[in-house]
Scaffold this motif. Structure first.
Motif, PDB file in Angstrom:
ATOM      1  N   ASP A 144       0.821  -1.205   0.000  1.00  0.00           N
ATOM      2  CA  ASP A 144       0.000   0.000   0.000  1.00  0.00           C
ATOM      3  C   ASP A 144       0.855   1.255   0.000  1.00  0.00           C
ATOM      4  O   ASP A 144       0.340   2.366  -0.002  1.00  0.00           O
ATOM      5  CB  ASP A 144      -0.961   0.019   1.192  1.00  0.00           C
ATOM      6  CG  ASP A 144      -0.229  -0.027   2.522  1.00  0.00           C
ATOM      7  OD1 ASP A 144       1.024  -0.094   2.509  1.00  0.00           O
ATOM      8  OD2 ASP A 144      -0.887   0.013   3.568  1.00  0.00           O
ATOM      9  N   THR A 145       2.183   1.085   0.010  1.00  0.00           N
ATOM     10  CA  THR A 145       3.095   2.221  -0.005  1.00  0.00           C
ATOM     11  C   THR A 145       4.147   2.005  -1.077  1.00  0.00           C
ATOM     12  O   THR A 145       4.731   0.920  -1.174  1.00  0.00           O
ATOM     13  CB  THR A 145       3.790   2.404   1.363  1.00  0.00           C
ATOM     14  OG1 THR A 145       2.792   2.604   2.368  1.00  0.00           O
ATOM     15  CG2 THR A 145       4.715   3.605   1.332  1.00  0.00           C
ATOM     16  N   TYR A 146       4.394   3.027  -1.878  1.00  0.00           N
ATOM     17  CA  TYR A 146       5.384   2.968  -2.942  1.00  0.00           C
ATOM     18  C   TYR A 146       6.356   4.126  -2.766  1.00  0.00           C
ATOM     19  O   TYR A 146       5.994   5.193  -2.259  1.00  0.00           O
ATOM     20  CB  TYR A 146       4.700   3.031  -4.311  1.00  0.00           C
ATOM     21  CG  TYR A 146       3.766   1.875  -4.556  1.00  0.00           C
ATOM     22  CD1 TYR A 146       4.184   0.739  -5.237  1.00  0.00           C
ATOM     23  CD2 TYR A 146       2.460   1.899  -4.074  1.00  0.00           C
ATOM     24  CE1 TYR A 146       3.335  -0.338  -5.446  1.00  0.00           C
ATOM     25  CE2 TYR A 146       1.598   0.832  -4.270  1.00  0.00           C
ATOM     26  CZ  TYR A 146       2.044  -0.274  -4.956  1.00  0.00           C
ATOM     27  OH  TYR A 146       1.197  -1.343  -5.151  1.00  0.00           O
ATOM     28  N   HIS A 147       7.592   3.910  -3.186  1.00  0.00           N
ATOM     29  CA  HIS A 147       8.647   4.890  -2.964  1.00  0.00           C
ATOM     30  C   HIS A 147       9.092   5.509  -4.280  1.00  0.00           C
ATOM     31  O   HIS A 147       9.303   4.807  -5.270  1.00  0.00           O
ATOM     32  CB  HIS A 147       9.851   4.229  -2.280  1.00  0.00           C
ATOM     33  CG  HIS A 147       9.553   3.735  -0.896  1.00  0.00           C
ATOM     34  ND1 HIS A 147       9.846   4.466   0.234  1.00  0.00           N
ATOM     35  CD2 HIS A 147       8.975   2.586  -0.453  1.00  0.00           C
ATOM     36  CE1 HIS A 147       9.475   3.785   1.308  1.00  0.00           C
ATOM     37  NE2 HIS A 147       8.935   2.640   0.909  1.00  0.00           N
ATOM     38  N   VAL A 148       9.251   6.826  -4.256  1.00  0.00           N
ATOM     39  CA  VAL A 148       9.787   7.558  -5.404  1.00  0.00           C
ATOM     40  C   VAL A 148      10.858   8.506  -4.877  1.00  0.00           C
ATOM     41  O   VAL A 148      10.543   9.558  -4.326  1.00  0.00           O
ATOM     42  CB  VAL A 148       8.691   8.346  -6.145  1.00  0.00           C
ATOM     43  CG1 VAL A 148       9.294   9.115  -7.321  1.00  0.00           C
ATOM     44  CG2 VAL A 148       7.587   7.428  -6.635  1.00  0.00           C
TER      45      VAL A 148
END
Length: 378
Positions: A144-148
């Motif tokens: 549910d969390t993505y990193h950029v």
């Protein structure tokens, strides 16, 4: 009695460990100042303050407010048409600093290090963050969390970049340095850690890199160090080595990026094999320039100051986003763009002049229609 004591001990340990975990992870709930304003490229507008992403659809002829917070949707209702998404995506943004957020001296916001050194940006403000994105309607693969990871140098934002610790302490202290600014012979020298990169700041979950490519740069060579994802435990003190002739270089064995661990060697080995070497970096790059203001006390107790010029961010390729001039709000931009009418397409056949047509064929047709049509008018 024993069960009660065990329960008390377990409760204390749980609360202590939970508090410790919260203390270790430092996530900024607010949007960094350098990310304020409206950012754009050919395909989208991004406003970090309101978690807004506006897509420039139909070859930039329509702006779709694809992601924004509920307050903005309520205050300014969205259009309802076939070009607009039925409801906007709700995203949450959280920022973890990867470098110091640096400003030029005119801002009077110098960063004070533990040893008393003062850091400022020389000409362009800069900073880097790991941006966590939570999507309300997407949960692919259980995540549910993505990193950029993102970096800002001046008015440009990059997704592909490497970081380095400031190396001002490598310059020997001397009274001869009083009131001057110096830098190493090659400002790129040293180890540059890849931060990973995503394919964009998107309304849907981005695709992130499975491998990292860091660099060790010397005066005469650039060494390419490949890291790949691993299930190893992260060890910030673990080192890997590679050699070139009689020279041996040390680099971190592990990289912790976006919550994932990467390694450059197999298992317990620490020797890097088959390392690539080139004479320069493979892409065009942009450096931030950092001024480290340092103090020196000589043997007579006299204090002097000097400045070391260095760099902590190396961004590759073209920027992903550019900051707009801020003269208009995002809503004003969208309204203005969506009122435009696309011009009529060019005619299929080019314009022509007066037709050279022999009207006698119609006015005085031949007496005999047995002749072929190709012979008419000859």
């Amino acid at each position: 009695m024993k069960k009660t004591l065990l329960f008390i001990v377990f409760t204390i340990i749980f609360h202590f460990s939970h508090s410790f975990a919260q203390a270790v992870v430092s996530v900024d709930e607010s949007v960094p100042e350098l990310l304020g304003g409206i950012w754009e490229n050919d395909s989208r507008y991004v406003v970090f303050d309101t978690s807004s992403i506006t897509l420039r659809t139909f070859y930039q002829w329509y702006d779709d407010r694809a992601a924004e917070n509920p307050e903005q949707s309520q205050s300014v209702p969205r259009d309802r048409n076939d070009a607009e998404t039925r409801s906007p995506e709700r995203i949450e943004l959280h920022f973890t600093p990867l470098t110091d957020e640096l400003y030029t001296e005119s801002f009077n916001k110098a960063v004070v290090q533990a040893d008393g050194d003062l850091l400022t940006a020389e000409t362009l403000n800069s900073g880097a963050w790991d941006m966590e994105i939570k999507y309300s309607g997407h949960k692919l693969g259980g995540e549910d969390t993505y990193h950029v990871p993102i970096a800002v140098i001046g008015n440009k934002l990059y997704l592909n970049f490497a970081l380095r610790s400031e190396d001002s302490d490598s310059v020997p202290k001397s009274a001869l340095l009083k009131d001057i600014t110096i830098q190493s012979e090659n400002i790129l020298d040293g180890y540059w850690k890849d931060t990973g990169n995503a394919n964009g700041i998107l309304v849907s979950p981005p695709v992130t890199s499975k491998e990292l490519l860091s660099y060790y740069i010397t005066k005469d060579a650039v060494y390419h160090i490949r890291y790949w994802s691993t299930d190893m435990m992260y060890d910030e003190n673990a080192e890997a080595v590679f050699t070139d002739g009689d020279t041996t270089y040390k680099v971190p064995k592990h990289i912790l990026s976006s919550g994932k661990v990467y390694t450059c060697t197999v298992g317990r080995r620490n020797n890097i094999r088959n390392i690539d070497k080139s004479s320069s970096l493979p892409d065009t790059y942009t450096l931030n320039t950092v001024l480290v203001h340092k103090k020196n006390i000589d043997e007579n107790g006299e204090e002097s100051s000097y400045t070391v010029r260095t760099a902590t961010i190396c961004a590759f390729g073209e920027p992903y986003l550019t900051l707009t001039d801020g003269s208009k709000s995002l809503i004003d931009i969208v309204k203005e763009h969506n009122l435009r009418k696309k011009p009529m397409p060019e005619p299929l056949f080019p314009p022509h002049g007066v037709l050279d047509f022999d009207w006698s064929i119609i006015e005085d047709p031949p007496a005999s229609y047995d002749r072929r049509m190709l012979d008419l008018g000859k």
